[in-house]
Design an enzyme around this catalytic site. Structure first.
Site, short mmCIF file in Angstrom:
data_model
loop_
_atom_site.label_atom_id
_atom_site.label_comp_id
_atom_site.label_asym_id
_atom_site.label_seq_id
_atom_site.Cartn_x
_atom_site.Cartn_y
_atom_site.Cartn_z
NE ARG A 81 -3.43 -0.14 2.70
CZ ARG A 81 -3.50 -0.88 3.81
NH1 ARG A 81 -2.84 -0.53 4.90
NH2 ARG A 81 -4.24 -1.96 3.84
NE ARG A 151 -2.24 1.12 9.70
CZ ARG A 151 -2.77 -0.09 9.60
NH1 ARG A 151 -3.72 -0.33 8.71
NH2 ARG A 151 -2.37 -1.07 10.40
CE LYS A 214 -7.01 -0.88 12.14
NZ LYS A 214 -7.53 -1.69 11.01
CE LYS A 216 -7.34 2.52 9.37
NZ LYS A 216 -8.50 1.72 8.89
CB CYS A 434 -12.93 -4.40 2.04
SG CYS A 434 -13.56 -6.04 2.48
CB CYS A 440 -8.09 -9.90 2.60
SG CYS A 440 -8.02 -9.32 4.32
CB CYS A 479 -13.26 -9.68 8.20
SG CYS A 479 -12.08 -8.32 8.31
CB CYS A 483 -10.97 -2.50 4.92
SG CYS A 483 -9.60 -3.03 5.96
#
Length: 573
Positions: A81, A151, A214, A216, A434, A440, A479, A483
């Site tokens: 990414r 990110r 993470k 964002k 996603c 994935c 899931c 995303c």
């Protein structure tokens, strides 16, 4: 016990904390793994560490079982990414990434993502280093696009006021650079950079153990909420006076991921901390990140994100700590309103006389499909375009800064290659998924591959009930990690197992309300039957152009989610 100690979760640290501490500031033994041609994958801690360098190890799950029968390991490869603050990329850069995808990706595609950047899928180990070096030569990297760091920073991509966009995008870039890891590991491993003594390095903002989870960040320009502020830890809402950006309202603590069966996890909207002037932007960004660094849960990763820290310590306590660290006092928030969050498709003229063409890319997958050679068309546009491209947070692409003299030529290429189709419905434009299967590793159910047929069914329902001119914000995620941002849709499907989803309804078009689960663990056939009935009710009973999500709440079909930490798991309906 002191007050400071109470702000930190005590207990045995998650193993990822050991991994980061022992990683030699993200170096690990990645170099040794690269040289190991016995396996196509990365081993032990390196499997996790490559994420900090923007990559995830994956394999093609469609052929996994067959390879096991052949006594072969899974076909390991990586997804990369890129880091593109605000999603801006030049035509020259596009040409280079197109060539790499063609030559070295197993799938040959460029995938636009909800994080306003692109991904390469299916890059085998022998080509990983050359991938980074190819990107670096064009001015692109993948530093900190995954892992426990801040990110890729998003920015509204197609605003009404173009002068404000330029200023906001510049701040998105500054924030991204300010919050990047300072370790030299990326340059040493992938770019053959000079090796330095890591004991002399320091991570002043992220910390040498990096963040608990993470993180964002976005910059958004009202009235468009195209970056979905409530999906992110930190958001800067642009406040302008005329065509001049004067500051930001700061929203903290949004996030959509959850874990099936664990009610201590839930989606959450961000809290509005207040207004700051421009000169305090980087200080506040660093203060929010460092507060989460120090107070975030390093014991349980499922509760490690900023949203849970705010719930645990209290919003006001967190806010006061940010003010202390940034040496700022938040003012009352300036008024703003979100009226939409989708992309504005087709041509839009900027105040400078330049034109911007937003192209709808279903699922963000740029590839040459039968009778629809999208990838070839984008390459041809890149070869003549004199402006830039802007990737959107909704997986679409903007050909920006087109002079009047080039407008027709670019439109002709777009039409010829299926990039610009008048037949695309508003419903299809308002739908998103996603990547999910087959690449994935977290995917439980189909998303990208299921979306086109699912939208066709919903289009048919809308037409059947006389609502063909309407649309519903519809999203699928394979899931519960979020995303596809299903937890900010009017209808959201969250993968639960093969061909099984949880059905959520009741979000709104502006992206400021979380939908409630309406049915759990049901098949796509059951979902479509339920939606047909609900759309029929909506058609018969709606008031004053009422949107679908607002209707199901007003009609009492579902209760609105008001405070997700306390009512998200209330009765289904």
């Amino acid at each position: 016990m002191s007050d400071d100690q109470k702000l930190v979760v005590e207990g045995k640290l998650a193993d990822n904390e050991r991994l980061k501490k022992e990683s030699n500031l993200l170096r690990g033994t990645i170099v040794q793994d690269l040289a190991d041609d016995v396996t196509g994958g990365f081993t032990a801690d390196n499997f996790q560490l490559i994420r900090f360098h923007g990559m995830y190890q994956q394999d093609d799950r469609d052929i996994r079982a067959e390879r096991i029968k052949q006594k072969l390991e899974p076909l390991h490869n990586v997804m990369l990414r890129a880091r593109l603050p605000g999603g801006v990329i030049t035509p020259k850069q596009w040409i280079e990434i197109d060539q790499f995808a063609q030559d070295y990706s197993m799938y040959g595609s460029i995938r636009l993502t909800t994080r306003q950047t692109f991904q390469f899928h299916g890059v085998l180990k022998p080509h990983i280093k050359s991938m980074h070096q190819t990107l670096n030569a064009t001015g692109i990297d993948s530093i900190a696009t995954a892992g426990d760091v801040n990110r890729n920073v998003l920015c509204t991509s197609n605003p009404i006021e173009s002068k404000v966009h330029q200023q906001a995008w510049e701040w998105a870039t500054k924030i991204s650079e300010h919050l990047l890891p300072k370790t030299n590991a990326y340059a040493e491993i992938w770019l053959d950079g000079e090796k330095i003594d890591s004991t002399q390095e320091n991570e002043p903002i992220l910390g040498n153990n990096y963040l608990p989870r993470k993180f964002k960040t976005t910059v958004v320009i009202p009235p468009q909420n195209d970056v979905d502020v409530h999906a992110n830890d930190l958001n800067f809402v642009a406040i302008a006076e005329g065509d001049k950006l004067v500051g930001f309202n700061v929203l903290v603590g949004g996030g959509l991921a959850m874990t099936h069966g664990d009610k201590s996890t839930y989606p959450r909207k961000a809290d509005d901390f207040g207004f700051i002037s421009l000169e305090k932007t980087l200080d506040v960004a660093a203060a929010v990140v460092s507060t989460q660094r120090d107070w975030g849960n390093r014991v349980n990763r499922k509760n490690a994100k900023t949203k849970y820290t705010l719930e645990r310590v209290g919003v006001e306590t967190f806010k006061q700590e940010v003010e202390k660290r940034a040496n700022v006092k938040f003012e009352s928030s300036r008024p703003y309103e979100f009226t939409s969050r989708g992309d504005r498709f087709g041509w839009v003229e900027g105040i400078d006389g330049k034109h911007h063409l937003t192209l709808f890319i279903e699922n963000g997958r740029i590839l040459d499909f039968p009778n629809k050679p999208l990838k070839t068309g984008m390459l041809q546009i890149a070869k003549i375009h004199q402006g830039d491209f802007r990737l959107t947070a909704n997986q679409n692409l903007i050909v920006a800064g087109v002079p009047e003299s080039q407008k027709q030529a670019i439109e002709d290429i777009a039409v010829e290659h299926g990039l610009m189709e008048s037949s695309v419905s508003k419903q299809r434009q308002d739908s998103m998924a996603c990547v999910s299967l087959p690449t994935c590793p977290l995917a439980m159910a189909e998303a990208e591959r299921y979306l086109p047929d699912a939208v066709t069914e919903i289009e048919s329902m809308l037409s059947k009930h006389g609502m063909q001119d309407q649309s519903i914000i519809y999203r699928i995620t394979g899931c519960p990690n979020g995303c596809g941002r299903a937890m900010l849709s009017e209808i959201g499907l969250v993968g639960k197992g093969p061909n099984k989803y949880n059905l959520h309804i009741g979000g709104n078009r502006e992206g400021t309300r979380i939908p409630r689960m309406y049915r759990e663990n049901i098949s796509d056939t059951e979902i479509m039957s339920i939606l047909d009935e609900l759309i029929g009710q909506w058609a018969e009973q709606r008031e004053n152009n009422e949107a679908f999500g607002d209707f199901v709440v007003r009609a009492g079909i579902v209760k609105p989610v008001v405070d997700s930490a306390r009512d998200f798991y209330d009765e289904l309906s």
